[in-house]
Design an enzyme around this catalytic site. Structure first.
Site, short mmCIF file in Angstrom:
data_model
loop_
_atom_site.label_atom_id
_atom_site.label_comp_id
_atom_site.label_asym_id
_atom_site.label_seq_id
_atom_site.Cartn_x
_atom_site.Cartn_y
_atom_site.Cartn_z
N CYS A 100 0.87 -1.39 -0.19
CA CYS A 100 -0.03 0.04 -0.09
C CYS A 100 0.67 1.34 -0.01
CB CYS A 100 -0.98 0.12 1.30
SG CYS A 100 -0.21 0.03 2.91
N HIS A 135 -2.35 1.40 6.72
CA HIS A 135 -2.75 1.03 5.53
C HIS A 135 -2.98 2.42 5.15
CE1 HIS A 135 -4.24 -1.29 1.89
NE2 HIS A 135 -5.22 -0.48 1.93
N HIS A 184 -5.94 1.88 -4.32
CA HIS A 184 -4.77 1.28 -3.05
C HIS A 184 -4.26 0.06 -3.69
CE1 HIS A 184 -7.81 -1.27 -0.59
NE2 HIS A 184 -8.22 -1.33 -1.80
#
Length: 219
Positions: free
Chosen positions: A108, A159, A171
């Site tokens: 990510c 994240h 993402h």
């Protein structure tokens, strides 16, 4: 005057050529994992990240054409819009923990660092560091190119994605998946959302790396 580009992308499949960006700096992944989702979040029957409706790599789901932001005279747009172009160019690239290139895959924060580096903006390597390095943005003030942060497994950010407008973000989700869109108002992501960040350089202008000819339509 902005380019007279249709408000939505043409019907059919289209592709955005990937801009070549120098590789990122070496990192110690054993200590600084970019995401906590390398094993993947568990399935969520309320529409979590394993739901087909929650994530897709279909670029036609982008709420606007980022090339519309390019000024036709100067060929320039903001760095934040360049971030969006770069992130969208990586749709379909496989997730790989510790990955930070189109060739090897992304985690990510590897994806976010890649997209920002392509816009000449330096970001730290991990999602937690990126959270600390950006200024907080209220959810109702999000703009394309802002970073959206989540806490999935621990007590701190683990994240991150790139907001593209209309409650969507791009993402690198988790192992076995590809770079894709997700919805910020999805139950799973909304529940784990902890804030957004913006870099000081977001509104600075730069020469766009992509032009209209970089979008091709297959009939």
């Amino acid at each position: 005057m902005k380019s007279a580009v249709p408000s939505r992308l043409a019907a059919g499949h289209w592709h955005l050529r990937r801009a070549l960006v120098p590789g990122g700096l070496a990192i110690t992944m054993a200590l600084l994992g970019g995401c906590a989702t390398q094993m993947g979040p568990t399935a969520d029957t309320t529409g979590g990240p394993d739901s087909a409706a929650a994530e897709t790599a279909d670029p036609e789901n982008l709420p606007y054409n980022p090339l519309q932001t390019i000024d036709t005279r100067s060929g320039m747009h903001t760095r934040s819009e360049e971030v969006v172009v770069q992130a969208v160019s990586q749709l379909g690239t496989p997730y790989r923990w510790g990955g930070e290139s189109a060739e090897s895959g992304f985690d990510c924060s590897g994806l976010t660092q890649y997209a920002f580096q392509a816009a000449d903006i330096d970001l730290p390597r991990t999602s937690y560091q990126q959270y600390r390095a950006t200024s907080r943005v209220e959810r109702d003030e999000l703009r394309p190119g802002d970073l959206v942060f989540f806490r999935l497994k621990g007590k701190r950010v683990d994240h991150v994605g790139i907001y593209v407008g209309e409650n969507r973000f791009v993402h690198a989700p988790s192992r076995g998946k590809d770079v894709s869109f997700a919805r910020l108002d999805n139950v799973y992501w909304s529940r784990n959302y902890i804030g957004a960040g913006r870099v000081p350089e977001a509104d600075q202008l730069q020469l766009a790396s992509q032009r209209m000819e970089d979008f091709t339509t297959e009939q």
